[in-house]
Write an enzyme that holds these catalytic residues in place. Structure first.
Site, PDB file in Angstrom:
ATOM      1  N   GLY A 117      12.092  -0.805   3.419  1.00  0.00           N
ATOM      2  CA  GLY A 117      13.452  -1.404   2.740  1.00  0.00           C
ATOM      3  C   GLY A 117      14.139  -2.074   3.465  1.00  0.00           C
ATOM      4  O   GLY A 117      13.885  -2.597   4.615  1.00  0.00           O
ATOM      5  N   CYS A 128      -2.521   4.610  11.887  1.00  0.00           N
ATOM      6  CA  CYS A 128      -2.833   6.138  11.577  1.00  0.00           C
ATOM      7  C   CYS A 128      -2.904   6.632  12.889  1.00  0.00           C
ATOM      8  O   CYS A 128      -3.699   6.105  13.745  1.00  0.00           O
ATOM      9  CB  CYS A 128      -4.087   6.429  10.933  1.00  0.00           C
ATOM     10  SG  CYS A 128      -4.074   5.290   9.371  1.00  0.00           S
ATOM     11  N   SER A 159       1.004  -1.290  -0.062  1.00  0.00           N
ATOM     12  CA  SER A 159       0.063  -0.050  -0.002  1.00  0.00           C
ATOM     13  C   SER A 159       0.893   1.185  -0.182  1.00  0.00           C
ATOM     14  O   SER A 159       1.881   1.370   0.685  1.00  0.00           O
ATOM     15  CB  SER A 159      -0.873   0.049   1.197  1.00  0.00           C
ATOM     16  OG  SER A 159      -1.621   1.196   1.413  1.00  0.00           O
TER      17      SER A 159
HETATM   18  C1  LIG Z   1       6.336   6.112   0.276  1.00  0.00           C
HETATM   19  C2  LIG Z   1       5.341   5.038   1.041  1.00  0.00           C
HETATM   20  C3  LIG Z   1       4.292   5.313   1.327  1.00  0.00           C
HETATM   21  C4  LIG Z   1       3.476   4.303   2.047  1.00  0.00           C
HETATM   22  N1  LIG Z   1       2.064   4.408   2.123  1.00  0.00           N
HETATM   23  C5  LIG Z   1       1.413   3.529   2.951  1.00  0.00           C
HETATM   24  C6  LIG Z   1      -0.076   3.773   3.021  1.00  0.00           C
HETATM   25  O1  LIG Z   1      -0.599   4.477   2.472  1.00  0.00           O
HETATM   26  N2  LIG Z   1      -0.796   2.673   3.544  1.00  0.00           N
HETATM   27  C7  LIG Z   1      -0.056   1.627   4.252  1.00  0.00           C
HETATM   28  O2  LIG Z   1      -0.641   0.892   4.821  1.00  0.00           O
HETATM   29  N3  LIG Z   1       1.372   1.470   4.168  1.00  0.00           N
HETATM   30  C8  LIG Z   1       2.052   2.494   3.498  1.00  0.00           C
HETATM   31  N4  LIG Z   1       3.444   2.421   3.503  1.00  0.00           N
HETATM   32  C9  LIG Z   1       3.982   1.192   4.153  1.00  0.00           C
HETATM   33  C10 LIG Z   1       4.234  -0.018   3.072  1.00  0.00           C
HETATM   34  O3  LIG Z   1       2.741  -0.561   2.674  1.00  0.00           O
HETATM   35  C11 LIG Z   1       4.856  -1.340   3.816  1.00  0.00           C
HETATM   36  O4  LIG Z   1       4.083  -1.473   4.850  1.00  0.00           O
HETATM   37  C12 LIG Z   1       6.424  -0.855   4.204  1.00  0.00           C
HETATM   38  O5  LIG Z   1       6.823   0.265   3.247  1.00  0.00           O
HETATM   39  C13 LIG Z   1       7.301  -1.851   4.313  1.00  0.00           C
HETATM   40  O6  LIG Z   1       7.524  -2.466   3.222  1.00  0.00           O
HETATM   41  P1  LIG Z   1       8.882  -2.187   2.245  1.00  0.00           P
HETATM   42  O7  LIG Z   1       9.937  -2.149   2.967  1.00  0.00           O
HETATM   43  O8  LIG Z   1       8.753  -3.276   1.146  1.00  0.00           O
HETATM   44  O9  LIG Z   1       8.482  -0.953   1.687  1.00  0.00           O
HETATM   45  C14 LIG Z   1       4.066   3.281   2.612  1.00  0.00           C
HETATM   46  C15 LIG Z   1       5.477   3.293   2.340  1.00  0.00           C
HETATM   47  C16 LIG Z   1       6.133   3.922   1.662  1.00  0.00           C
HETATM   48  C17 LIG Z   1       7.586   3.735   1.520  1.00  0.00           C
END
Ligand SMILES: Cc1cc2nc3c(=O)[nH]c(=O)nc-3n(C[C@H](O)[C@H](O)[C@H](O)COP(=O)(O)O)c2cc1C
Ligand SMILES: Cc1cc2nc3c(=O)[nH]c(=O)nc-3n(C[C@H](O)[C@H](O)[C@H](O)COP(=O)(O)OP(=O)(O)OC[C@H]3O[C@@H](n4cnc5c(N)ncnc54)[C@H](O)[C@@H]3O)c2cc1C
Ligand SMILES: Cc1cc2nc3c(=O)[nH]c(=O)nc-3n(C[C@H](O)[C@H](O)[C@H](O)COP(=O)(O)OP(=O)(O)OC[C@H]3O[C@@H](n4cnc5c(N)ncnc54)[C@H](O)[C@@H]3O)c2cc1C
Ligand SMILES: Cc1cc2nc3c(=O)[nH]c(=O)nc-3n(C[C@H](O)[C@H](O)[C@H](O)COP(=O)(O)O)c2cc1C
Ligand code: FES
Ligand code: FES
Lengths: 286, 315, 315, 286
Positions: C225, C136, C27
């Site tokens: 990340g 949130c 997301s």
């Molecule tokens: C730029 C950005 C925006 C994100 N926006 C949301 C969001 O709107 N809703 C949500 O549940 N998680 C959001 N996340 C969290 C990601 O969905 C995810 O849980 C988190 O980044 C860990 O995964 P990753 O390491 O693969 O990025 C966001 C993450 C990033 C980096």
């Protein structure tokens, strides 16, 4: 615990890659170093930073010193045999001559050299043969008879350079797939090699399972066994406590001992070659 | 770099103790000190923080005890050590002989352990401060970590405070693995901690995709290194904002003078260097030198001025 | 790689819904889907998880909204978006037209927000599941994050459960910034979540050493990340151990098939790819292909067999 | 929101470094690319992976495309002007010919080319001049008069290659330290340049403070102003929402708009050049 004077000669330096050649499954790498070349003894290792600036790999990688010497032109050199395995060793194996790597060396204990000429057997598994050739030369100088057994899964993984073969009285090879020497494991040929050559001391370096099997056989024959172990090391200089093995001390008590600073060369008969993932009963502080 | 014709004051205060510079080793990452002293004189840094010492000898955990992770590592040493008595007999006198300033880190499995450790340490000469590692499982409370619960955190710190007397400053070392680190910090300060040490490692796990089992023998381990620096900065910033007069020993992923400066700006009065030492035995020294240069370049006259500087009003 | 003459079953189940493969977008990291569709057909992955949508249009936070960190990044977007009505009018029909499977992520500021969002979504065709982002700030409770408190977490999820009807499976997305993630997970499952999404970002901060102020306009941001992968693996492993029958959408630092496999071994039934997409627009596709190859190589006949495989008894 | 067809020509590929030359404070880098060279328009940018395998840098870096073309020998080339700044750009600036970098290009909006010949002023700050030379050539082809103002802190930071100078009618330089051209800022010389040359449209690229100052002057003179903005970008392809600026839409409503996909080239008069670190009042959804 004694005061560790063991790494007192260790230095950290940038070492230029003089050459890097593929040999079978390995890379033979020659580094330009300073006077530490004269301090390094067979069994010592070098810890190398990998990945360059901005790397995500924060820990050094340990490599046995294959050979270290001052060349006739006065240049200190240190040679390594590197198996490209994960990201760090692959990075190292892809260094071009002229590039530099940051090293800390020499580290750890060295193989003990007998004061009298003895009949020595040197056993290496895979790149574990690396430190044995310099050892063989040292033993030869002391008038020892030196036999060698090298094993690996397949021929390409046996590291046995020509000049190395010259310094031993006999060389037996084993491979799991039979592509070189006897098919089977090092431990299969060991009893006969020990008996035939009336071996008095075994030096070994290789995977832990091999060292464990050799210890059993050495004990059976009542032969001394110095082995170089290979535990995962985070620091290589004795400060992190990640690299421990259960080892019996002179007081008869078994402790979790750091293999980077009280090893990598250890008395095989003192190591509890227990199953990993547990602390054996009776270990101090369990 | 600016030309300076004044002498920069790099010293810092840990509660009522002053040390000549703010760079320390992180507990558990400097061995007994002897190993590191092959690479630099221990008296060159602000202080040596010892590995957390417990009452009795400890074998620690089975291997594998570590796994490298992206920009970090997991460890699960399990507080291997000789126990307080041997430690006082061997390690302290040797560190004193080196002219090192010493911060002793202690860890217990029960509140009583902490009390006994404090009593054993109260009369020992040559110690600058205590760091009380309360990120350890509490055997009397389903193994829950002391630092994860305001009540047990308070109990451990009060036990040390009562038994150490008024002499030694005590720094409570907190775990970041909590919902609200400010409330834990407030609690332990209220219980008598003179300062805080932030942060301990974050609980993590690596699964070996070859064996398809967790890599570490105990499955989970503590994450350290640059990967966790943003968490350390956040924790220090939050706690300094809430408790501006409480000195903080900051740590977590510091590998350069720039990194140390970041934690100082967030509110740290001293910086411990841990994992970086594994990659570079002289990391503490280069960090110290780089930090001093940065501070001078930025125009600070004293280290003290930079502590928490990122909290000033924006204009 | 082994020769296989069977067909590997790569499908996975999200509660009662089956999707053809387990790779999802995370997301907030796939825009509206349109932007990514320039790089690969969205129907190639298991499902698109939309950015968390709120009731009303949101401007999000001021810039700077991001900072790179070692093996990771901080973000502080503040849930910028058009609000549920425009979202339903524009984004959903377009995603449906692409043949994408859709998981709608929702976020609220009050328990009532969650209820209204669920009602607006209950009759919308083309949706595979809901992901309920409860990481949130709760404006009715001093801005404390819903997911950081068992009671508020439960309230948000119950509100969705009651209003969505029995139709759509709901996945509660949890924050790792808690003392005990298993207790939060247990609570939300008890409140009616069919599954869990683990993990959201970890609270962090970067201080700009030039300006000497926090880099992000809102000071703190969420760390994502590879740096956080060990924390994700630990959280998934712990929760899967406690709730083995609850499907988990795993995420946190997955950048390769190997990484995805690690989370699957820990207990994930599907994998979301977030930050990796920023470094590589086709990350989701290469991760999908690499994961399938690894699973076949390891001898699994179905994806399902690998879920939680690291929990088996050691022999 | 419209369907973004904007990146529909974008491709991800490994591009070999053909040459890399130091020019003043910058590196001029030429990459071998495929047919994307024909799609790239002045104003578009390229997003480049930095640090190599095992890097701790997870995000791409954005660089304006200085020039892109198919060479007579059929080889597509893309040229960049890189200021070695932090770890990522330093890594890029140290690539040797023969090495490859992974790129995604062309990305983002391009400068709009008027259909009629107009009197255009191109303004670049530091490496911001990079995309302006190809733009100047395009404008020349359309029969436009092209004047140029380049500014930087010091002479070495002005990027103005000889062949570039040939394609403009006049070139004015400013430096903060007076080491080249007029001492002062671009905005100091702007009013007179606009008046003298009866400028009808301004194209600009450079630091945000410069763009903001130019917008004020352009508004004052009632001149159109297309500027290429530079916000921190995590993804460069419109999926992360980190790169936003408050921009007024055709409906008169100001929204937080992604500068990577609805920019980097934007209508300067529509941007709320507010203080950073806050959302201006009246923005949609505040
Ligand atoms: C730029 C950005 C925006 C994100 N926006 C949301 C969001 O709107 N809703 C949500 O549940 N998680 C959001 N996340 C969290 C990601 O969905 C995810 O849980 C988190 O980044 C860990 O995964 P990753 O390491 O693969 O990025 C966001 C993450 C990033 C980096
Ligand atoms: C004393 C000693 C001597 C060694 N001598 C040699 C040698 O001469 N030639 C050679 O090719 N290799 C040698 N090794 C093994 C070598 O250190 C590892 O292959 C190397 O660390 C793997 O790093 P990687 O990044 O390629 O693999 P990865 O698997 O990515 O490494 C991840 C982490 O695990 C550690 N690790 C992985 N495999 C091993 C291993 N087998 N032993 C210890 N740590 C490991 C790494 O150091 C690193 O911290 C030696 C190891 C030790 C401890
Ligand atoms: C559309 C666009 C076009 C650009 N064109 C050029 C060009 O032609 N030549 C050139 O030299 N530079 C250009 N830049 C700036 C270039 O992207 C940054 O200098 C570079 O990202 C810095 O990365 P670093 O790793 O060296 O610095 P670091 O400071 O270590 O970077 C850390 C993070 O901040 C981001 N960041 C840092 N500085 C900037 C910046 N000025 N703008 C955007 N993001 C930044 C990085 O992308 C990275 O994510 C452009 C930027 C954008 C957005
Ligand atoms: C191998 C290792 C052992 C550690 N042992 C201890 C310890 O005994 N007591 C303690 O309080 N912290 C211990 N820590 C945590 C560190 O002191 C420090 O809080 C943490 O590693 C974060 O700093 P770093 O990122 O600089 O390593 C240990 C960390 C590591 C990596
Ligand atoms: S590797 Fe750190 S103590 Fe041995
Ligand atoms: S940089 Fe990601 S949306 Fe613009």
């Amino acid at each position: 615990m004694e005061m560790p004077t063991i790494n007192s000669r260790a230095q950290q330096m940038d070492a230029e890659v003089i050459s890097n050649k593929r040999l079978g499954a390995y890379n033979h790498i020659v580094l330009a170093v300073n006077e530490i070349a004269t301090y390094a003894k067979p069994g010592n290792f070098v810890a190398i930073s990998v990945g360059g600036a901005g790397s995500s790999m924060v820990l050094r990688r340990a490599f046995a010193i294959y050979r270290a010497q001052i060349r006739p032109d006065g240049q200190g050199v240190m040679e390594l045999v590197v198996a490209p395995h994960g990201n760090g060793s692959k990075w190292l194996a892809s260094r071009e001559p002229g590039e530099s790597v940051n090293i800390v060396a020499p580290l750890g204990t060295a193989f003990g050299i007998p004061t009298e000429p003895v009949r020595a057997l040197l056993i290496g598994g895979g790149y574990g043969s690396a430190p044995l050739f310099a050892l063989a030369e040292n033993l030869k100088t002391k008038g020892c008879r030196v036999d060698m057994v090298l094993g690996a899964s397949t021929a390409a993984k046996i590291y046995a350079p020509l000049e190395g073969k010259r310094s031993v009285n006999s060389m037996t090879l084993t491979t799991d797939d039979g592509s070189a020497g006897t098919q089977g494991r090092v431990s299969d040929v060991l009893p006969s090699v020990i008996e035939q050559n009336q071996i008095e001391i075994i030096y070994s370096c290789g995977p832990m399972a091999m060292l464990s099997a050799i210890t059993d056989i050495a004990n059976r024959f009542g032969v001394m066994h110095q082995c170089s172990v290979e535990e995962s090391m985070a620091c290589g200089i004795g400060v992190c406590m990640t690299c421990v093995l259960p080892v019996e001390g002179r007081d008869g008590i078994t402790r979790m001992v750091r293999t980077c600073i009280e090893g990598p060369v250890m008395d095989g008969s003192k190591v509890t070659w227990s199953k990993s993932r547990e602390i054996p009963d009776g270990v101090w502080g369990k | 770099m600016m030309e300076t014709n004044y002498t920069f004051d790099f010293s810092t205060a840990l509660a009522d103790r002053r040390i000549p510079n703010p760079i320390l080793t992180a507990s558990g990452t400097a061995g007994s000190g002897k190993e590191l002293s092959q690479f630099f004189p221990l008296s060159d840094i602000g202080a040596v923080v010892t590995k957390s010492i417990m009452l009795k000898p400890r074998s620690g955990r089975a291997t594998p005890r570590m796994a490298e992770t992206p920009s970090g590592m997991l460890n699960s040493i399990g507080l291997q050590g000789p126990g307080i008595d041997i430690f006082l007999e061997n390690d302290i006198p040797w560190l004193v002989s080196q002219g090192a300033r010493i911060i002793v880190s202690i860890a217990g499995e029960t509140v009583e352990d902490y009390a006994v450790l404090a009593r054993k340490l109260r009369a020992v000469p040559g110690i600058t401060a205590l760091e009380v590692n309360i990120s350890c499982p509490n055997v009397e409370n389903r193994g829950q970590v002391f630092a994860c619960n305001p009540t047990t955190a308070r109990e451990a710190i009060s036990a040390v405070r009562r038994n150490i007397g008024g002499e030694l400053p005590i720094f409570a070392k907190l775990s970041p693995d909590v919902t609200d680190i400010v409330s834990i910090a407030t609690e332990v300060v209220d219980a008598g901690a003179d300062g805080l040490a932030l942060i301990n490692t974050i609980l993590g796990m690596v699964i070996d995709t070859n064996t398809m089992f967790p890599r570490l023998s105990q499955k989970t381990g503590g994450l350290s290194g640059p990967a966790i620096r943003p968490v350390a900065v956040r924790a220090i910033y939050q706690v300094h904002a809430a408790l501006p007069n409480v000195p903080i020993i900051g740590m977590g992923g510091v590998a350069s003078g720039r990194d140390a400066f970041e934690l100082v700006l967030a509110g740290a009065s001293a910086i411990s260097v841990g994992t970086a030492t594994f990659g570079n035995p002289t990391a503490a020294i280069s960090i110290k030198e780089e930090l001093e240069n940065i501070l001078i370049e930025k125009g600070f006259a004293t280290f003290h001025q930079a502590i928490g500087f990122a909290h000033r009003e924006e204009i």
